[in-house]
Scaffold this motif. Structure first.
Motif, PDB file in Angstrom:
ATOM      1  N   ALA A 120      -5.149  34.194 -45.982  1.00 30.47           N
ATOM      2  CA  ALA A 120      -4.174  34.902 -46.812  1.00 30.47           C
ATOM      3  C   ALA A 120      -2.793  34.942 -46.169  1.00 30.47           C
ATOM      4  N   ASN A 121      -2.735  35.093 -44.842  1.00 33.25           N
ATOM      5  CA  ASN A 121      -1.447  35.220 -44.163  1.00 33.25           C
ATOM      6  C   ASN A 121      -0.827  33.881 -43.766  1.00 33.25           C
ATOM      7  N   VAL A 122      -1.613  32.802 -43.901  1.00 31.67           N
ATOM      8  CA  VAL A 122      -1.097  31.459 -43.575  1.00 31.67           C
ATOM      9  C   VAL A 122      -1.436  30.546 -44.755  1.00 31.67           C
ATOM     10  N   PRO A 123      -0.815  30.772 -45.916  1.00 32.19           N
ATOM     11  CA  PRO A 123      -1.230  30.087 -47.141  1.00 32.19           C
ATOM     12  C   PRO A 123      -1.090  28.568 -47.120  1.00 32.19           C
ATOM     13  N   VAL A 124      -0.266  28.012 -46.210  1.00 22.79           N
ATOM     14  CA  VAL A 124      -0.096  26.557 -46.197  1.00 22.79           C
ATOM     15  C   VAL A 124      -1.372  25.834 -45.768  1.00 22.79           C
ATOM     16  N   VAL A 125      -2.320  26.542 -45.150  1.00 17.60           N
ATOM     17  CA  VAL A 125      -3.552  25.877 -44.707  1.00 17.60           C
ATOM     18  C   VAL A 125      -4.631  25.897 -45.776  1.00 17.60           C
ATOM     19  N   ASN A 126      -4.445  26.688 -46.821  1.00 13.50           N
ATOM     20  CA  ASN A 126      -5.477  26.835 -47.837  1.00 13.50           C
ATOM     21  C   ASN A 126      -5.807  25.495 -48.496  1.00 13.50           C
ATOM     22  N   GLY A 127      -7.102  25.206 -48.561  1.00 11.09           N
ATOM     23  CA  GLY A 127      -7.546  23.971 -49.180  1.00 11.09           C
ATOM     24  C   GLY A 127      -7.588  22.779 -48.251  1.00 11.09           C
ATOM     25  N   HIS A 128      -7.176  22.964 -46.999  1.00 12.53           N
ATOM     26  CA  HIS A 128      -7.168  21.860 -46.039  1.00 12.53           C
ATOM     27  C   HIS A 128      -8.383  21.921 -45.118  1.00 12.53           C
ATOM     28  N   HIS A 129      -8.864  20.764 -44.715  1.00 14.66           N
ATOM     29  CA  HIS A 129      -9.924  20.664 -43.722  1.00 14.66           C
ATOM     30  C   HIS A 129      -9.220  20.663 -42.367  1.00 14.66           C
ATOM     31  N   LEU A 130      -9.101  21.826 -41.760  1.00 12.82           N
ATOM     32  CA  LEU A 130      -8.242  21.969 -40.589  1.00 12.82           C
ATOM     33  C   LEU A 130      -8.678  21.086 -39.426  1.00 12.82           C
ATOM     34  N   GLU A 131      -9.963  21.101 -39.109  1.00 13.75           N
ATOM     35  CA  GLU A 131     -10.402  20.344 -37.940  1.00 13.75           C
ATOM     36  C   GLU A 131     -10.121  18.852 -38.104  1.00 13.75           C
ATOM     37  N   ASN A 132     -10.470  18.307 -39.238  1.00 16.31           N
ATOM     38  CA  ASN A 132     -10.266  16.867 -39.447  1.00 16.31           C
ATOM     39  C   ASN A 132      -8.795  16.489 -39.542  1.00 16.31           C
ATOM     40  N   GLU A 133      -8.042  17.248 -40.332  1.00 11.95           N
ATOM     41  CA  GLU A 133      -6.652  16.877 -40.589  1.00 11.95           C
ATOM     42  C   GLU A 133      -5.758  17.095 -39.372  1.00 11.95           C
ATOM     43  N   ILE A 134      -5.974  18.199 -38.653  1.00 18.47           N
ATOM     44  CA  ILE A 134      -5.151  18.431 -37.464  1.00 18.47           C
ATOM     45  C   ILE A 134      -5.556  17.479 -36.341  1.00 18.47           C
ATOM     46  N   SER A 135      -6.840  17.185 -36.244  1.00 12.93           N
ATOM     47  CA  SER A 135      -7.299  16.215 -35.250  1.00 12.93           C
ATOM     48  C   SER A 135      -6.638  14.855 -35.489  1.00 12.93           C
ATOM     49  N   ALA A 136      -6.565  14.442 -36.741  1.00 11.77           N
ATOM     50  CA  ALA A 136      -5.935  13.159 -37.068  1.00 11.77           C
ATOM     51  C   ALA A 136      -4.446  13.173 -36.730  1.00 11.77           C
ATOM     52  N   ALA A 137      -3.799  14.311 -36.975  1.00  8.14           N
ATOM     53  CA  ALA A 137      -2.361  14.402 -36.728  1.00  8.14           C
ATOM     54  C   ALA A 137      -2.019  14.457 -35.243  1.00  8.14           C
ATOM     55  N   LEU A 138      -2.879  15.107 -34.445  1.00  7.37           N
ATOM     56  CA  LEU A 138      -2.591  15.291 -33.027  1.00  7.37           C
ATOM     57  C   LEU A 138      -3.290  14.261 -32.135  1.00  7.37           C
ATOM     58  N   GLY A 139      -4.267  13.571 -32.689  1.00 11.96           N
ATOM     59  CA  GLY A 139      -4.929  12.522 -31.934  1.00 11.96           C
ATOM     60  C   GLY A 139      -5.946  12.994 -30.924  1.00 11.96           C
ATOM     61  N   VAL A 140      -6.425  14.225 -31.065  1.00 13.31           N
ATOM     62  CA  VAL A 140      -7.453  14.755 -30.159  1.00 13.31           C
ATOM     63  C   VAL A 140      -8.471  15.559 -30.975  1.00 13.31           C
ATOM     64  N   PRO A 141      -9.692  15.743 -30.461  1.00 17.17           N
ATOM     65  CA  PRO A 141     -10.683  16.565 -31.159  1.00 17.17           C
ATOM     66  C   PRO A 141     -10.200  18.015 -31.282  1.00 17.17           C
ATOM     67  N   VAL A 142     -10.512  18.639 -32.414  1.00 22.81           N
ATOM     68  CA  VAL A 142     -10.057  19.998 -32.700  1.00 22.81           C
ATOM     69  C   VAL A 142     -11.226  20.843 -33.187  1.00 22.81           C
ATOM     70  N   ARG A 143     -11.291  22.077 -32.701  1.00 22.05           N
ATOM     71  CA  ARG A 143     -12.226  23.064 -33.229  1.00 22.05           C
ATOM     72  C   ARG A 143     -11.427  24.265 -33.722  1.00 22.05           C
ATOM     73  N   VAL A 144     -11.869  24.858 -34.831  1.00 20.91           N
ATOM     74  CA  VAL A 144     -11.161  25.989 -35.441  1.00 20.91           C
ATOM     75  C   VAL A 144     -12.104  27.171 -35.611  1.00 20.91           C
ATOM     76  N   GLY A 145     -11.639  28.363 -35.255  1.00 17.50           N
ATOM     77  CA  GLY A 145     -12.427  29.580 -35.428  1.00 17.50           C
ATOM     78  C   GLY A 145     -11.587  30.718 -35.956  1.00 17.50           C
ATOM     79  N   ASN A 146     -12.234  31.637 -36.628  1.00 15.44           N
ATOM     80  CA  ASN A 146     -11.583  32.873 -37.072  1.00 15.44           C
ATOM     81  C   ASN A 146     -11.104  33.665 -35.859  1.00 15.44           C
ATOM     82  N   ASP A 147      -9.999  34.399 -36.014  1.00 19.67           N
ATOM     83  CA  ASP A 147      -9.422  35.102 -34.866  1.00 19.67           C
ATOM     84  C   ASP A 147     -10.349  36.159 -34.282  1.00 19.67           C
ATOM     85  N   ALA A 148     -11.089  36.885 -35.123  1.00 19.84           N
ATOM     86  CA  ALA A 148     -12.025  37.885 -34.608  1.00 19.84           C
ATOM     87  C   ALA A 148     -13.196  37.214 -33.891  1.00 19.84           C
ATOM     88  N   ASP A 149     -13.650  36.081 -34.417  1.00 19.91           N
ATOM     89  CA  ASP A 149     -14.714  35.331 -33.749  1.00 19.91           C
ATOM     90  C   ASP A 149     -14.237  34.827 -32.396  1.00 19.91           C
TER      91      ASP A 149
END
Length: 302
Positions: A77-106
């Motif tokens: 809700a607070n970062v609406p530009v990420v909505n609908g995106h596969h963060l791990e895959n898309e950011i990994s492709a953009a940065l060229g390294v493996p990426v893992r994503v977790g909720n802030d409380a987790d």
């Protein structure tokens, strides 16, 4: 230099850092969170990595939102530009390294279970008491990622309606859409809401705790009600998952006396015998998102 980098992404800023295996944080930098386009968001991440001057082997991301476990699609809700995106895959492709994503409380829970108050303990439940009520679960040193990316969200569900109504507190609709969620009463805003209902005074949570410490009768009633509501819900969590410890983060976690009251009330309501404090201040506050995200990314090498 550490091989693991991390981002802690919130509604106002993106924080970047390098994190070592022992939780040491270095090379911290920030950038305003873009809200206009996905391209601007990715560019901000690229700038922070480039400015660091290194080549991390993996990147962890803590974000104030959820990532569906089945689809990988984000909702924040607070970062609406990420909505609908596969963060791990898309950011990994953009940065060229493996990426893992977790909720802030987790990520907070994982940080505490790895290098914080729950270090080495088999089951750790991390609780957030701040602008909202959240949580995360770590078992055997690994973050538990539930169906649809939701785990440990003890602040949601219509559990408080009857309890607050019986105390003369208005039953309100939570941001999640349900009536009577603990998030509406166990957060900093919840403390303010309870105080207004019981005393007619409109004060900030900080002002309420300050006059409570000074012995104010109205604030004492407010805090006692607040603690009772939280303790009942948290006791159910304890009886369900059996944590060895519950580190607490968020703004209210800085009040040691308040946490001590919650700890006592919870231990009085659970089936197991806890002779030592169960609800304790988190030790990674201020860097928990970065540390937890990095520890999550390190699982890629495990």
């Amino acid at each position: 230099m550490s091989q693991t980098a991390a981002f802690d992404i919130g509604g106002s800023k993106i924080e970047f850092a390098r994190v070592s295996k022992d939780g040491t944080v270095s090379n911290r930098a920030t950038w305003p969170t873009p809200h206009t386009s996905w391209g601007d968001f990715v560019a901000a991440l690229q700038r922070l990595v480039a400015a660091d001057g290194g080549n991390p082997q993996q990147i962890g991301i803590s974000i104030a939102g959820t990532t569906d476990s089945a689809t990988g699609i984000a909702q924040a809700a607070n970062v609406p530009v990420v909505n609908g995106h596969h963060l791990e895959n898309e950011i990994s492709a953009a940065l060229g390294v493996p990426v893992r994503v977790g909720n802030d409380a987790d990520c907070f829970a994982l940080a505490e279970a790895t290098v914080g108050a729950g270090k080495g303990m088999p089951i750790v439940f991390g609780a957030i008491l701040g602008t909202g009520v959240g949580g995360g679960l770590v078992i055997g040193g690994r973050m538990v990622r539930g169906a649809h990316g939701v785990t440990g969200e003890w602040g949601h569900g219509p559990t408080m309606a009857e309890a607050v109504a019986a105390r003369g507190i208005p039953v309100i609709r939570c941001g999640c859409g349900q009536l009577g969620c603990l998030d509406s009463y166990g957060s900093a805003r919840g403390l303010e809401r309870i105080h207004a209902a019981l005393t007619g005074e409109t004060l900030t949570s900080q002002a309420i705790t300050e006059i409570w410490h000074a012995g104010d009768v109205g604030a004492t009633r407010t805090v006692e009600t607040f603690v009772e509501l939280i303790a009942g819900s948290l006791a159910v969590i304890v009886n369900t998952i059996g944590p060895w410890v519950i580190p607490v983060g968020g703004g209210l976690s800085s009040d040691a006396a308040l946490l001590a009251l919650i700890d006592t009330a919870v231990r009085q309501r659970v089936l197991g015998r806890y002779d030592e404090p169960l609800v304790v201040p988190g030790r990674t506050r201020g860097a928990s998102g970065l540390i937890g995200a990095a520890m999550l990314a390190d699982e890629l090498r495990a």
